[in-house]
Design a protein around this motif. Structure first.
Motif, short mmCIF file in Angstrom:
data_model
loop_
_atom_site.label_atom_id
_atom_site.label_comp_id
_atom_site.label_asym_id
_atom_site.label_seq_id
_atom_site.Cartn_x
_atom_site.Cartn_y
_atom_site.Cartn_z
N VAL A 137 40.80 9.90 -20.00
CA VAL A 137 40.98 8.45 -20.10
C VAL A 137 40.99 8.08 -21.58
CG1 VAL A 137 40.00 6.18 -19.58
CG2 VAL A 137 39.85 8.02 -17.89
N ASP A 138 42.12 7.53 -22.03
CA ASP A 138 42.22 7.14 -23.43
C ASP A 138 43.05 5.86 -23.54
OD1 ASP A 138 44.92 7.92 -23.12
OD2 ASP A 138 44.57 9.88 -24.04
N LYS A 139 43.51 5.59 -24.73
CA LYS A 139 44.25 4.35 -24.99
C LYS A 139 45.51 4.23 -24.16
CE LYS A 139 45.93 1.67 -28.99
NZ LYS A 139 46.01 1.65 -30.46
N THR A 140 46.12 5.37 -23.82
CA THR A 140 47.40 5.37 -23.10
C THR A 140 47.24 5.38 -21.58
OG1 THR A 140 47.56 7.79 -23.10
CG2 THR A 140 48.44 6.62 -25.02
N THR A 141 46.03 5.54 -21.10
CA THR A 141 45.80 5.64 -19.65
C THR A 141 46.07 4.30 -18.97
OG1 THR A 141 44.08 7.30 -20.04
CG2 THR A 141 44.14 6.26 -17.87
N PRO A 142 46.95 4.28 -17.98
CA PRO A 142 47.18 3.01 -17.26
C PRO A 142 45.98 2.63 -16.41
CG PRO A 142 48.35 4.82 -16.19
CD PRO A 142 47.78 5.38 -17.46
N GLU A 143 45.82 1.34 -16.18
CA GLU A 143 44.72 0.87 -15.34
C GLU A 143 44.98 1.26 -13.89
OE1 GLU A 143 42.53 0.19 -17.11
OE2 GLU A 143 43.00 -1.20 -18.73
N PRO A 144 43.99 1.76 -13.17
CA PRO A 144 44.20 2.16 -11.77
C PRO A 144 44.69 1.03 -10.87
CG PRO A 144 42.16 3.09 -12.62
CD PRO A 144 42.65 2.10 -13.65
N ALA A 145 44.15 -0.17 -11.07
CA ALA A 145 44.58 -1.33 -10.28
C ALA A 145 44.42 -2.56 -11.17
CB ALA A 145 43.74 -1.47 -9.02
N PRO A 146 45.44 -2.87 -11.97
CA PRO A 146 45.33 -3.95 -12.96
C PRO A 146 44.80 -5.25 -12.36
CG PRO A 146 47.39 -2.77 -13.22
CD PRO A 146 46.76 -2.24 -11.96
N GLY A 147 43.83 -5.84 -13.06
CA GLY A 147 43.23 -7.08 -12.60
C GLY A 147 42.08 -6.89 -11.64
N TYR A 148 41.97 -5.69 -11.06
CA TYR A 148 40.90 -5.42 -10.10
C TYR A 148 40.06 -4.23 -10.57
CZ TYR A 148 38.60 -3.53 -5.94
OH TYR A 148 37.68 -3.01 -5.07
N SER A 149 40.70 -3.10 -10.76
CA SER A 149 40.00 -1.89 -11.20
C SER A 149 40.60 -1.43 -12.52
CB SER A 149 40.11 -0.79 -10.16
OG SER A 149 39.46 0.38 -10.60
N ASN A 154 41.19 0.99 -26.89
CA ASN A 154 40.49 2.22 -26.52
C ASN A 154 39.40 1.92 -25.50
OD1 ASN A 154 41.76 4.07 -28.46
ND2 ASN A 154 40.77 2.77 -30.01
N PRO A 155 39.21 2.81 -24.52
CA PRO A 155 38.14 2.59 -23.54
C PRO A 155 36.79 2.57 -24.23
CG PRO A 155 39.05 4.80 -23.34
CD PRO A 155 39.96 4.05 -24.27
N SER A 156 35.99 1.56 -23.92
CA SER A 156 34.73 1.36 -24.65
C SER A 156 33.51 1.87 -23.90
CB SER A 156 34.55 -0.13 -24.96
OG SER A 156 34.52 -0.89 -23.76
N GLY A 157 33.70 2.38 -22.67
CA GLY A 157 32.56 2.98 -21.98
C GLY A 157 32.25 2.43 -20.60
N TRP A 158 33.11 1.56 -20.07
CA TRP A 158 32.87 1.01 -18.73
C TRP A 158 34.10 1.16 -17.84
CZ3 TRP A 158 28.57 -1.10 -16.33
CH2 TRP A 158 27.43 -1.18 -17.12
N PRO A 180 38.45 2.66 -7.93
CA PRO A 180 39.53 3.53 -8.42
C PRO A 180 39.29 4.04 -9.83
CG PRO A 180 40.45 1.67 -7.22
CD PRO A 180 38.98 1.39 -7.36
N ALA A 181 38.86 3.15 -10.75
CA ALA A 181 38.58 3.58 -12.12
C ALA A 181 37.32 4.45 -12.17
CB ALA A 181 38.41 2.37 -13.03
N GLN A 182 36.30 4.07 -11.41
CA GLN A 182 35.06 4.83 -11.41
C GLN A 182 35.28 6.27 -10.92
OE1 GLN A 182 33.20 1.31 -9.22
NE2 GLN A 182 31.40 2.41 -9.94
N LEU A 183 36.02 6.38 -9.83
CA LEU A 183 36.23 7.71 -9.25
C LEU A 183 37.14 8.58 -10.09
CD1 LEU A 183 36.41 6.90 -5.43
CD2 LEU A 183 34.50 7.79 -6.76
N LYS A 184 38.02 7.95 -10.87
CA LYS A 184 38.85 8.75 -11.78
C LYS A 184 37.96 9.50 -12.77
CE LYS A 184 42.55 8.56 -15.22
NZ LYS A 184 43.15 9.81 -14.71
N VAL A 185 36.91 8.83 -13.22
CA VAL A 185 35.98 9.48 -14.15
C VAL A 185 35.04 10.44 -13.42
CG1 VAL A 185 34.16 9.13 -15.87
CG2 VAL A 185 36.06 7.50 -15.71
N LEU A 186 34.39 9.94 -12.38
CA LEU A 186 33.36 10.75 -11.73
C LEU A 186 33.93 12.01 -11.09
CD1 LEU A 186 30.37 10.88 -11.19
CD2 LEU A 186 30.73 9.59 -9.07
#
Length: 579
Positions: free
Chosen positions: A186-198, A207-211, A216-222
């Protein structure tokens, strides 16, 4: 005291109306258990109080006074002389996440209002666990950090070589370090999993700041850090199940599996049940939050596959909105701090209406994550529409959370037969409501939150469900804490804070107990089998060391569960130490 068969003769001689000489032979081999000298609160309006209960197999065979036991006791009966202790139906959790919760609530508990304490806990945990490949935890409170969320860089200062993943208190977000983002790509170029929601929270440069917000976004990391296999999930479930029994929980309405598929999650529970290792009943639902998926065939398939007294899937769980922390709840009025925000429902209203009609026609009950009053209204509209076009039946639809309900919609719960389910431990003016929530919606709406008493007084069924491990401020699975807070509208340790909604919002104790037993059972459609102590119902019951009606309401959470029976089997027993 638990009496062995050798002492049964003494007991029988002491019981009024029993004559051992003429009854010993015919009594042999009757009840498996008898609870005597008890203060039995049955939650049965026709017989609210009793002194004794008999259990044979997995059913209650007698509720009444001691004299009525004479035809049910035998030399094999295990008799519990409770010496005035309280007996209640086993607690029924109206909203729970059995598998998902056990997977999330692992590692480090970060529930604290002190920023420094949180960092100190993390630092100590990292130092004490050098062999862990991944540092996980749960319970990060938004209110602790106010308007500025902590960052990945803050965690990097503690540990930069191993990934860190900490669930937020509502489990709808996660705080992670840079190593976790790196492994998840997950970096600056990573698209949002569900824009406006996730999405991933980003700094001014993108750049992703840590949250990571929402699943969808949580599980991409975990999923890049942890292997979500059956063994991982099972180990968490087996760790938590004894705690549920010790808290007096005997049945739960499971609102969705995470990490595993729904089928895998309920197969895990079915396997445990088959091995005799599942001390709770679990009725589940299919968690639907994608309007492009038709959920009806999925629920039908799961209902056929899982349909036992211990594990079943019968309901459709609809996710309509988010919450107030992330401005994604559906409210009828604008946000106080950002009135320009217009929130779209996760499930479009026209799709919701059609799916509810189809589900209702097939006898499938729906339960809905409806945080805001607009989400509640739209669900009630959909159910009303289904009632108009479908044949009459006994319906058990549920609006869960329903943190805010418009005054005009309060009587609709009773009129439409919809259960109002919400979390007792959240029903106080806690630090989250005092800060973030007040900023978002204003103090007037905050004080109107959780109108459980009003809904009950207008004829609506009410249910208490912990939503464990999710929470707004406090993650608490123990029903006695929920009952205490619902009754006082104040949290333990915060009794100096005025009750949320005022004195008139406090729930009478009998209603709170009802909501945590028979009311929740009704929401599950199991009110004919569990939730009250009646002959013919399943033998799910608990023993408390105190009669809740005899103690000060602010002390309810101090009462201790001493004994838990589920399906006629002892699953927790602190009384055995008192023989």
């Amino acid at each position: 005291m638990i009496l062995t068969p050798r002492l049964l003769i003494t007991l029988i001689l002491l019981l009024p109306g029993l004559a051992l000489a003429e009854n010993a032979t015919k009594l042999n081999g009757q009840a498996d258990y008898a609870l005597i000298n008890a203060k039995v609160y049955t939650v049965n309006k026709a017989q609210p109080w009793a002194d004794a209960i008999a259990v044979q197999g997995n059913k209650i065979t007698y509720v009444g006074n001691a004299e009525g036991l004479k035809d049910r006791l035998g030399t094999t009966t295990e008799v519990l002389d409770l010496k005035g202790k309280m007996v209640l139906p086993g607690f029924v959790e109206g909203h729970f996440h059995t598998v998902a919760g056990a997977m999330m609530a692992r590692g480090l508990d970060l529930q604290s209002d002190d920023k420094q304490e949180i960092f100190d806990r993390i630092r100590k945990y990292v130092k004490d666990n050098p062999d862990l490949d991944v540092i996980v935890g749960y319970g990060v409170r938004y209110s602790t950090f106010g308007k500025e969320l902590p960052t990945a860089a803050m965690l990097d200062e503690i540990e930069s070589d191993r990934p860190m993943y900490f669930w937020a208190i509502d489990v709808h977000a996660a705080w992670v370090n840079s190593k976790a983002l790196e492994l998840a790509k997950v970096d600056k170029t990573t698209p949002e999993p569900a824009p406006g929601y996730s999405y991933f929270v980003r700094d001014d440069d993108g750049n992703p700041s840590g949250w990571a917000f929402e699943f969808p976004a949580q599980l991409k990391v975990l999923s890049a850090l942890v292997d979500f296999n059956i063994d991982y999930s099972r180990s968490g479930v087996e760790e938590w199940l004894p705690r549920f029994s010790a808290a007096g929980i005997t049945s739960v309405f499971d609102y969705g599996v995470l990490g595993l598929t729904t089928e895998e999650g309920f197969q895990l529970l079915s396997d445990l049940a088959g091995e005799g290792k599942l001390p709770i009943r679990v009725q589940g639902s299919y968690f639907w939050n994608d309007p492009k998926i038709d959920p009806i065939p999925i629920v039908q398939k799961l209902s056929k596959q899982f349909n036992t007294d211990h594990v079943s899937v019968k309901a459709l769980k609809i996710n309509m909105d988010g919450g107030d922390e992330k401005w994604n709840a559906l409210f009828t009025k604008p946000w106080e701090d950002k009135p320009e925000i217009v929130v779209e429902p996760i499930i479009p209203y026209e799709v919701l209406n059609q799916v509810v009609i189809r589900a209702d026609k097939l006898g499938i009950n729906v339960t809905c994550h409806c945080f805001g009053d607009l989400a509640v209204r739209k669900l009630l509209d959909a159910i009303e529409g289904a009632i108009k076009v479908n044949p009459n039946r006994e319906r058990h639809h549920v609006a869960s959370h329903a943190v805010l309900v418009d005054e005009a919609d309060i009587p609709r719960f009773g009129k439409l037969g919809v259960t109002y389910d919400s979390t007792g431990a959240w029903m106080s003016f806690d630090p989250l409501l005092q800060s973030i929530t007040t900023d978002r919606v204003g103090s007037k709406r905050v004080q109107a939150m959780f109108p459980m008493r009003k809904i009950a007084e207008t004829g609506g069924n009410i249910s208490l469900g912990a939503d464990w491990p999710a929470a707004g401020y406090i993650s608490e699975y123990r029903p006695l804490y929920a009952i205490r807070t619902a009754v006082t509208r104040q949290l333990p340790g915060r009794d100096d804070v005025p009750p949320l909604g005022g004195e008139e919002a406090r729930l009478p104790l009998e209603l709170a107990i009802y909501a945590q037993t028979l009311g929740s059972a009704y929401g599950m459609g199991l009110n004919d089998k569990i939730g009250s102590l009646e002959v013919g119902k399943y033998a799910d019951l608990i023993v408390l060391d105190k009669n809740l009606f005899d103690i000060e309401p602010h002390s309810i959470h101090d009462a201790k569960v001493l004994f838990t029976m589920m399906d006629g089997k002892t699953v927790f027993d602190a009384l055995k130490h008192q023989k």
